[in-house]
Design an enzyme around this catalytic site. Structure first.
Site, PDB file in Angstrom:
ATOM      1  N   ALA A   1       0.798  -1.262   0.083  1.00 30.13           N
ATOM      2  CA  ALA A   1       0.030   0.021   0.158  1.00 30.13           C
ATOM      3  C   ALA A   1       0.693   1.111   0.009  1.00 30.13           C
ATOM      4  O   ALA A   1       1.532   1.472   0.840  1.00 30.13           O
ATOM      5  CB  ALA A   1      -1.050   0.014   1.133  1.00 30.13           C
ATOM      6  N   ASP A   2       0.570   2.124  -0.874  1.00 29.87           N
ATOM      7  CA  ASP A   2       1.289   3.412  -1.018  1.00 29.87           C
ATOM      8  C   ASP A   2       0.380   4.477  -0.327  1.00 29.87           C
ATOM      9  O   ASP A   2      -0.691   3.899   0.290  1.00 29.87           O
ATOM     10  CB  ASP A   2       1.713   3.976  -2.239  1.00 29.87           C
ATOM     11  CG  ASP A   2       0.505   4.260  -3.217  1.00 29.87           C
ATOM     12  OD1 ASP A   2       0.767   4.163  -4.341  1.00 29.87           O
ATOM     13  OD2 ASP A   2      -0.567   3.955  -2.811  1.00 29.87           O
ATOM     14  N   SER A   3       0.856   5.644  -0.121  1.00 28.83           N
ATOM     15  CA  SER A   3       0.063   6.616   0.593  1.00 28.83           C
ATOM     16  C   SER A   3      -1.566   6.660  -0.328  1.00 28.83           C
ATOM     17  O   SER A   3      -2.088   6.952   0.448  1.00 28.83           O
ATOM     18  CB  SER A   3       0.535   8.006   0.630  1.00 28.83           C
ATOM     19  OG  SER A   3       1.052   8.466  -0.866  1.00 28.83           O
TER      20      SER A   3
END
Lengths: 137, 309
Positions: free
Chosen positions: A91-93
């Site tokens: 998961a990225d931002s």
């Protein structure tokens, strides 16, 4: 379904994450509806939340896992549990804020950014959700 | 000392890091790696050697080869990039990092003997297909990159209503073409993220939702973005609902397209001496650390979208 033996609880299929080193350190148990009585332990007829620690229900954790898997488009077979870190799953931002949105929609809660920032694992999210749900009631 | 000797031996071999001058106060450097261009296991293992135990553990804690490779490249890129600017004094392996009180990573210069840093600032961002590192001196920098084709799970309008400012919501919702709307959304997201990262206070410590980022025509008259003029190569400004001139007036933005596949937003604190608006001077390199560097500013790999000279 939980079954009781004289001296221990054994679980056949429950979505609880067990830390091998710490035993049943986190996670709560939902017991079946039927009233039973085992020695010192008397169970009421309504499903009882047996809290080992102040941690979320397995159903909440499970729901969070589903939302995370969906957001990150993970194959259904991917193992996601309470200990799973969002970042470790990829998961990225942008994913993270979408996950927070997904949780808000699913549970009808509103998550402050300060709280959202502290969420690193599925368990963190589930615990926060339960805290916010309790506040609602 | 022993560590440095080992590293010096390493640098005299055929693989090396070309030293480079620090950017000036009002300049930024941007370095990027395309993971698909790094295939050699041997090279990846060399990168691994640069990492201390804690960073190695973090890389291997990620799920799957792709994520691990991306994380490894990010650490290798930041270490080798910073090492370039002072090649005789520090090696990629000897650099130590720490986090500021809000969690923003920075170099821990105290750990390096005989080094007087010229306040080098950096920030990393990566996607599945690109890893980038921005560098500046004296002024904090934040960068964010995103795949142009990135699609979000929620509708743009619901996402914008949840996280963006009212003006930004209005602007995005006024764009009728869904593809253009999506692109503008991604550009706006990267700009806001770059700002948060430059500020270094974390998402909740930054005025994300009360902040509006928009483009301004070169004529210096402000107008609302429309479908046709969104983020063309013009000034990008930020306004805040709150009276926080110190948060808004002091930052400059640049937005560009990288290698045709990504939007990259860079946010740089304006130099104290020069508060007036001017386009950002930027130099961009494509790199495979230890193997090759290619200066790509002015090529098709770098297309200015806004705020750039």
């Amino acid at each position: 379904m939980a079954t009781f033996t004289a001296s221990s609880l054994s679980f056949t299929s429950l979505s609880i994450s067990l830390d091998q080193n710490k035993g049943l350190a986190r996670g709560s148990v939902s017991l079946p509806a039927k009233a039973k009585s085992f020695g010192a332990l008397t169970l009421r007829s309504a499903p009882m939340r047996f809290r080992v620690s102040c941690a979320a229900k397995p159903e909440t954790v499970e729901k969070v896992c589903e939302i995370v898997k969906k957001q990150l488009a993970l194959p259904a077979t991917t193992e996601v549990s309470g200990d799973s870190k969002f970042a470790a799953l990829g998961a990225d931002s942008l994913d993270t804020v979408e996950i927070v949105m997904g949780l808000e929609e699913e549970f009808g809660i509103s998550v402050e950014e300060e709280s959202a920032q502290t969420i690193a694992t599925v368990q963190d999210a589930a615990d926060l959700i339960e805290k916010l749900c309790e506040k609602k009631e | 000392m022993r560590m440095q000797c080992l590293d010096t031996k390493f640098f005299t071999s055929s693989t090396s890091l070309a030293p480079i001058q620090l950017p000036s106060r009002m300049e930024t450097h941007l370095w990027y790696v395309i993971p698909n261009e790094v295939k050699s296991e041997q090279l990846l293992n060399k990168y691994l050697e640069f990492l201390p135990k804690s960073e190695k553990e973090h890389v291997f804690s990620l799920r799957g080869d792709e994520l691990q490779k991306g994380a490894l490249l990010a650490r290798a890129l930041v270490r080798t990039t910073i090492a370039r600017y002072q090649i005789n004094q520090v090696s990629p392996r000897s650099l130590k990092f720490r986090k500021n009180i809000h969690g923003k990573p920075e170099v821990d210069w105290q750990q390096i003997e005989d080094w007087h840093p010229q306040q080098l600032h950096f920030n990393i961002s990566h996607t599945k297909s690109l890893v980038a590192c921005g560098v500046s001196t004296h002024n904090p920098i934040g960068i964010d990159i995103e795949e142009k084709e990135r699609k979000i799970k929620h509708s743009i309008s619901s996402f914008a209503k949840r996280y963006f400012s009212q003006q930004e919501v209005q602007l995005l919702c006024s764009i009728s073409d869904p593809e253009i709307q999506r692109q503008e959304f991604i550009k706006l997201w990267t700009l806001k993220e770059a700002y948060v990262k430059a500020l270094g206070r974390g998402f909740s410590g930054s005025p994300f939702q009360t902040l509006t980022i928009r483009s301004v025509a070169d004529s210096k008259e402000s107008f609302h973005l429309s479908e046709s003029s969104s983020f063309e190569n013009s000034d990008i400004v930020v306004e805040s609902l709150e009276d926080s001139a110190n948060l808004t007036g002091d930052w400059q933005f640049a937005l560009l397209e990288l290698v045709g596949s990504h939007y990259a937003a860079i946010c740089l604190r304006k130099d104290c001496a020069n508060k007036c608006s001017h386009p950002m001077k930027m130099s961009v390199w494509r790199t495979i650390p230890l193997v090759e560097d290619e200066y790509v500013s002015g090529t098709d790999s770098v297309i200015a979208v806004g705020g750039l000279m």
